[in-house]
Design an enzyme around this catalytic site. Structure first.
Site, PDB file in Angstrom:
ATOM      1  N   GLY A 119     -15.889  -2.071 -11.070  1.00 45.16           N
ATOM      2  CA  GLY A 119     -16.061  -1.495  -9.729  1.00 45.16           C
ATOM      3  C   GLY A 119     -15.465  -2.317  -8.598  1.00 45.16           C
ATOM      4  N   LYS A 143     -21.912   1.810   2.895  1.00 44.68           N
ATOM      5  CA  LYS A 143     -22.184   3.204   3.280  1.00 44.68           C
ATOM      6  C   LYS A 143     -23.631   3.587   2.975  1.00 44.68           C
ATOM      7  CE  LYS A 143     -18.845   2.487   4.507  1.00 44.68           C
ATOM      8  NZ  LYS A 143     -17.786   1.479   4.372  1.00 44.68           N
ATOM      9  N   ALA A 187     -15.790 -11.625   9.763  1.00 45.13           N
ATOM     10  CA  ALA A 187     -15.086 -10.427   9.272  1.00 45.13           C
ATOM     11  C   ALA A 187     -13.693 -10.411   9.888  1.00 45.13           C
ATOM     12  CB  ALA A 187     -15.871  -9.173   9.657  1.00 45.13           C
ATOM     13  N   ASP A 221      -5.263  -3.550  -3.030  1.00 47.15           N
ATOM     14  CA  ASP A 221      -5.240  -4.422  -1.849  1.00 47.15           C
ATOM     15  C   ASP A 221      -4.123  -5.462  -1.862  1.00 47.15           C
ATOM     16  OD1 ASP A 221      -7.428  -3.112  -0.885  1.00 47.15           O
ATOM     17  OD2 ASP A 221      -8.771  -4.842  -0.842  1.00 47.15           O
ATOM     18  N   HIS A 263     -18.136  29.093  11.712  1.00 45.17           N
ATOM     19  CA  HIS A 263     -18.977  28.832  12.889  1.00 45.17           C
ATOM     20  C   HIS A 263     -20.451  28.845  12.489  1.00 45.17           C
ATOM     21  CE1 HIS A 263     -20.319  28.856  17.038  1.00 45.17           C
ATOM     22  NE2 HIS A 263     -21.124  29.878  16.755  1.00 45.17           N
TER      23      HIS A 263
HETATM   24  C1  LIG Z   1     -17.526  -4.610   3.468  1.00 49.22           C
HETATM   25  C2  LIG Z   1     -16.377  -3.749   3.026  1.00 49.22           C
HETATM   26  C3  LIG Z   1     -16.467  -2.378   3.183  1.00 49.22           C
HETATM   27  C4  LIG Z   1     -15.427  -1.574   2.756  1.00 49.22           C
HETATM   28  N1  LIG Z   1     -15.530  -0.231   2.932  1.00 49.22           N
HETATM   29  C5  LIG Z   1     -14.516   0.570   2.547  1.00 49.22           C
HETATM   30  C6  LIG Z   1     -14.605   1.973   2.682  1.00 49.22           C
HETATM   31  O1  LIG Z   1     -15.615   2.507   3.146  1.00 49.22           O
HETATM   32  N2  LIG Z   1     -13.573   2.724   2.264  1.00 49.22           N
HETATM   33  C7  LIG Z   1     -12.438   2.172   1.732  1.00 49.22           C
HETATM   34  O2  LIG Z   1     -11.512   2.888   1.373  1.00 49.22           O
HETATM   35  N3  LIG Z   1     -12.320   0.838   1.580  1.00 49.22           N
HETATM   36  C8  LIG Z   1     -13.324   0.034   1.967  1.00 49.22           C
HETATM   37  N4  LIG Z   1     -13.228  -1.312   1.783  1.00 49.22           N
HETATM   38  C9  LIG Z   1     -12.009  -1.845   1.143  1.00 49.22           C
HETATM   39  C10 LIG Z   1     -12.102  -1.672  -0.375  1.00 49.22           C
HETATM   40  O3  LIG Z   1     -13.257  -2.303  -0.838  1.00 49.22           O
HETATM   41  C11 LIG Z   1     -10.864  -2.262  -1.021  1.00 49.22           C
HETATM   42  O4  LIG Z   1      -9.726  -1.677  -0.448  1.00 49.22           O
HETATM   43  C12 LIG Z   1     -10.857  -1.995  -2.516  1.00 49.22           C
HETATM   44  O5  LIG Z   1     -11.975  -2.544  -3.144  1.00 49.22           O
HETATM   45  C13 LIG Z   1      -9.595  -2.590  -3.133  1.00 49.22           C
HETATM   46  O6  LIG Z   1      -9.544  -2.220  -4.457  1.00 49.22           O
HETATM   47  P1  LIG Z   1      -8.730  -3.078  -5.515  1.00 49.22           P
HETATM   48  O7  LIG Z   1      -8.938  -2.364  -6.803  1.00 49.22           O
HETATM   49  O8  LIG Z   1      -7.374  -3.336  -5.035  1.00 49.22           O
HETATM   50  O9  LIG Z   1      -9.451  -4.500  -5.563  1.00 49.22           O
HETATM   51  P2  LIG Z   1     -11.023  -5.006  -5.720  1.00 49.22           P
HETATM   52  O10 LIG Z   1     -11.898  -3.879  -5.423  1.00 49.22           O
HETATM   53  O11 LIG Z   1     -11.059  -6.206  -4.920  1.00 49.22           O
HETATM   54  O12 LIG Z   1     -11.093  -5.290  -7.257  1.00 49.22           O
HETATM   55  C14 LIG Z   1     -10.358  -6.298  -7.867  1.00 49.22           C
HETATM   56  C15 LIG Z   1     -11.001  -6.632  -9.194  1.00 49.22           C
HETATM   57  O13 LIG Z   1     -10.159  -7.535  -9.873  1.00 49.22           O
HETATM   58  C16 LIG Z   1     -10.934  -8.530 -10.502  1.00 49.22           C
HETATM   59  N5  LIG Z   1     -10.053  -9.685 -10.681  1.00 49.22           N
HETATM   60  C17 LIG Z   1      -9.447 -10.423  -9.721  1.00 49.22           C
HETATM   61  N6  LIG Z   1      -8.620 -11.325 -10.272  1.00 49.22           N
HETATM   62  C18 LIG Z   1      -8.711 -11.139 -11.605  1.00 49.22           C
HETATM   63  C19 LIG Z   1      -8.071 -11.751 -12.715  1.00 49.22           C
HETATM   64  N7  LIG Z   1      -7.118 -12.694 -12.565  1.00 49.22           N
HETATM   65  N8  LIG Z   1      -8.408 -11.329 -13.955  1.00 49.22           N
HETATM   66  C20 LIG Z   1      -9.332 -10.363 -14.129  1.00 49.22           C
HETATM   67  N9  LIG Z   1      -9.934  -9.743 -13.126  1.00 49.22           N
HETATM   68  C21 LIG Z   1      -9.621 -10.120 -11.872  1.00 49.22           C
HETATM   69  C22 LIG Z   1     -12.109  -8.745  -9.586  1.00 49.22           C
HETATM   70  O14 LIG Z   1     -13.215  -9.242 -10.320  1.00 49.22           O
HETATM   71  C23 LIG Z   1     -12.353  -7.311  -9.083  1.00 49.22           C
HETATM   72  O15 LIG Z   1     -13.269  -6.645  -9.916  1.00 49.22           O
HETATM   73  C24 LIG Z   1     -14.270  -2.150   2.172  1.00 49.22           C
HETATM   74  C25 LIG Z   1     -14.184  -3.528   2.003  1.00 49.22           C
HETATM   75  C26 LIG Z   1     -15.234  -4.324   2.415  1.00 49.22           C
HETATM   76  C27 LIG Z   1     -15.128  -5.812   2.207  1.00 49.22           C
END
Ligand SMILES: Cc1cc2nc3c(=O)[nH]c(=O)nc-3n(C[C@H](O)[C@H](O)[C@H](O)COP(=O)(O)OP(=O)(O)OC[C@H]3O[C@@H](n4cnc5c(N)ncnc54)[C@H](O)[C@@H]3O)c2cc1C
Length: 478
Positions: free
Chosen positions: A41, A53, A281, A323, A457
Site C-alpha cells: 500500500g 481522508k 510539510a 512519485d 437538479h
Molecule cells: C499526508 C499525505 C497525504 C496524501 N494524500 C494524497 C491524496 O489524497 N491523493 C493523492 O493522490 N495523493 C496523496 N498523497 C501522495 C501519495 O501518497 C503518493 O503520491 C503515492 O503514495 C505515491 O505512490 P508510489 O507508489 O509512487 O510510492 P509510495 O506510495 O511511496 O510507495 C513506495 C513503496 O516502495 C517501497 N520501497 C521503497 N524503496 C524500496 C526498495 N528499494 N525495495 C523495496 N521496496 C521499496 C516502500 O516501502 C513503499 O511501500 C499524499 C501524501 C501524503 C504524505
C-alpha cells in the site's frame, strides 16, 4: 540463480507499484512485486491519502455537529474529541484496504516478495536481475537473493523532506508521526501550505486545535490558481487558522513543553511562535538514492527519474512510475496510471501516454479544492487567448442545502473554440466534481457542447453547468 524469469519485477508496492502489478496480471504477465515493508500500500494507504481522508471525514462530521441544532437535532452537547477512537477507525480503514490488496495480488497471480530491491545494471541477454535483501529475524543477518525479470518497474516512491538539521520525533512531526500521536495537541504549527500542510491544518482546526501555518511562498497552495489561494485564505481565516505567508522559517527548537519556531515575516521582521507540536510539510524527496541507479544509464533530475512517454528510462527494459518520476505530480492517481501505461506497453498493447494537463489535483481540506489543466495565469503566460467563467456556490441550491455555499467553480476556456483549458473548484465536494472536468477535457469538450449537457437538479454538479454558461456570460443561477 533461480529458474523463474518474471515478465516484470516491480520494486515498491505503493499505488504505482500495486496498480501496475494488478494490471500486469490482468494482461497475462508474470509479475513479482517487491516491497521492503510487510504490508502493501505504500505511503498512500498507510501514511498518506487514506488515513488523512479518514480523519478529514471525522473532522467534517464534527463540523456538521456544530450546527446540529440548526438541523433540528437537539441534545448534541459539547462535542469532545476522542482521539484514540478517531485513530482506531482510521487504522481499521487502512487495515481493511491492506487486506484488500493482499486479495487482489492473489487474484491476479502476483508473486509478492518482502525485501529491499536494488538494481544490478543493464540486462544480460534481455534478462534483468534485481537483488533483493531480506532482513533476518531475531538478530539473524538477513540474506540477498537474485530475481530475474524481462522488465523492471521502479516504484520506490517518496519520503517527507525535513528542514536541515531536524529529525522527526514526538514533537517535530512529519505525516508519519502526526498520524499516530498518542494524544491530539492543543496547538500546532504547520510549516508548508501545500496539500499535506493545509489538510492537516484543516483536520486539527476542526477538532478545536489552535493552528498556525507558516508558508515560505506568498500564498497558500501556491500551485493552484491564484483565486483559489485567495478564497482558501479567506475561509481558513474565517475558521480561525493563523496564516503567515512569505514566512521564512529560521529555526525550530524544542522548549520545555513543546516547540518554538522562529521565522522572518513578510516585512523582514524576526518573529516566533510556540505550540505543542510542529508539522513539517515542506515537500517530498524521491527514494532513488539507495537502489544502485548508478549501475545503469538512468538519468536523474534532482533525484527524480527521466522517462519516455511509455515510462521507460534511458536503461532499456527499466521503467519508473509514481512519485519518483521527473515532471509528474506526486499523486497516487498519476502514479497508478503511470503503472498501467508501463505494463500495457510491456504487454505489447496499445496505450495512451499520460497528459500532464489532464491530471486532477485534489486537496481534501475544508473547503475542498479540485483542479485540472492550466491556471488563468499559466494560460496567459503561454500567450493563449482565453475567456473565463466563474460561478459561485452561493447560487447553487444543493450547496445551500448541505450548508456549504462558499467558494466557486472557475473555467479557463480557449477564446476562439471554447475548448476547456483548465477548471478550478473550491467548495463542497470539489474533489468529486473535478472528475467531470477531467473527462470533458479528455474528450476535448467545448463550452458550446457542455452548456447543453444536462446536469441533475438539485446537485452540486449544476455549478459546473452554470460555470460553463458563465464563460459566455449566461449562467442561469447568477
Ligand atoms: C499526508 C499525505 C497525504 C496524501 N494524500 C494524497 C491524496 O489524497 N491523493 C493523492 O493522490 N495523493 C496523496 N498523497 C501522495 C501519495 O501518497 C503518493 O503520491 C503515492 O503514495 C505515491 O505512490 P508510489 O507508489 O509512487 O510510492 P509510495 O506510495 O511511496 O510507495 C513506495 C513503496 O516502495 C517501497 N520501497 C521503497 N524503496 C524500496 C526498495 N528499494 N525495495 C523495496 N521496496 C521499496 C516502500 O516501502 C513503499 O511501500 C499524499 C501524501 C501524503 C504524505
Amino acid at each position: 540463480m533461480p529458474d523463474t524469469i518474471y515478465d516484470v519485477a516491480i520494486i515498491g508496492a505503493g499505488p504505482a507499484g500495486y496498480t501496475a502489478a494488478i494490471r500486469g496480471g490482468q494482461l497475462g504477465l508474470k509479475v513479482a512485486l517487491i516491497d521492503s515493508s510487510d504490508k502493501l500500500g505504500g505511503t498512500c494507504l498507510k501514511v498518506g491519502c487514506i488515513p488523512t481522508k479518514a480523519l478529514l471525514f471525522h473532522a467534517e462530521v464534527w463540523d456538521h455537529l456544530k450546527h446540529a441544532a440548526d438541523y433540528g437535532i437537539d441534545n448534541v452537547t459539547e462535542p469532545k474529541l476522542n482521539w484514540t477512537q478517531a485513530l482506531k477507525r482510521k487504522d481499521a480503514i487502512v487495515a481493511k484496504h491492506i487486506k484488500g490488496l493482499d486479495f487482489l495480488m492473489r487474484k491476479n497471480k502476483v508473486t509478492v516478495i518482502e525485501g529491499y530491491g536494488r538494481l544490478t545494471g543493464p540486462a544480460k541477454d534481455g534478462i534483468h536481475t534485481v537483488s533483493v535483501f531480506t532482513e533476518g529475524g531475531g538478530g539473524a543477518a538477513g540474506e540477498t537473493t537474485l530475481l530475474q525479470a524481462k522488465h523492471i518497474l521502479i516504484a520506490t516512491g517518496s519520503g517527507a523532506k525535513m528542514l536541515p538539521g531536524l529529525e522527526p520525533d514526538t514533537r517535530i512531526l512529519t505525516n508519519i508521526e502526526i498520524l499516530s500521536m498518542p494524544e491530539a495537541p492543543k496547538s500546532l504549527i504547520v510549516i508548508g501550505a501545500g496539500a499535506v500542510g493545509v489538510e492537516f491544518a484543516s483536520i486539527f482546526r476542526s477538532f478545536g486545535v489552535e493552528v498556525a501555518i507558516l508558508e515560505f511562498l506568498p500564498r497558500l497552495m501556491p500551485l493552484e490558481d491564484e483565486e483559489i489561494s485567495k478564497e482558501l485564505t479567506r475561509q481558513f481565516k474565517k475558521r480561525g487558522i493563523d496564516i503567515n505567508t512569505s514566512a521564512k522559517v529560521e529555526k525550530v527548537e524544542r522548549t520545555e513543553t513543546g516547540v518554538k519556531v522562529s521565522y522572518t515575516d513578510q516585512n523582514g521582521k524576526a518573529q516566533a511562535k510556540e505550540a505543542d507540536k510542529v508539522l513539517v510539510a515542506v515537500g517530498r524527496y524521491p527514494r532513488t538514492d539507495n537502489i544502485d541507479i548508478d549501475k545503469t544509464r538512468i538519468k536523474l533530475d534532482r533525484g527524480f527519474i527521466h522517462v519516455s512517454e511509455s515510462m521507460e528510462t534511458e536503461e532499456p527494459g527499466i521503467y519508473a512510475i509514481g512519485d519518483i518520476v521527473a515532471g509528474l505530480p506526486l499523486l497516487a492517481h498519476s502514479g497508478g496510471m503511470a503503472g498501467i501505461v508501463a505494463v500495457t506497453k510491456i504487454a505489447g498493447r496499445a496505450f495512451r501516454p499520460i497528459n500532464r494537463l489532464r491530471i486532477p489535483a485534489c486537496t481534501y481540506c475544508e473547503p475542498q479544492i479540485g483542479s485540472v489543466g492550466l491556471t488563468e495565469a499559466a494560460a496567459r503566460e503561454k500567450g493563449l487567448e482565453i475567456k473565463i467563467g466563474k460561478f459561485p456556490f452561493g447560487g447553487n441550491s444543493k450547496a445551500t442545502i448541505v450548508d456549504s455555499h462558499d467558494g466557486f467553480v472557475k473555467i479557463v476556456a480557449d477564446q476562439k473554440y471554447g475548448e476547456i483549458l483548465g477548471v478550478h473548484i473550491i467548495g463542497p465536494q470539489a474533489t468529486e466534481l473535478i472528475s467531470e472536468a477531467v473527462v470533458a477535457m479528455d474528450l476535448e469538450g467545448t463550452i458550446d457542447e457542455l452548456m447543453f449537457s444536462i446536469h441533475a437538479h438539485p446537485t452540486l454538479s449544476e455549478a459546473m453547468l452554470d460555470a460553463y454558461g458563465a464563460v459566455e456570460g449566461m449562467a442561469i443561477n447568477a
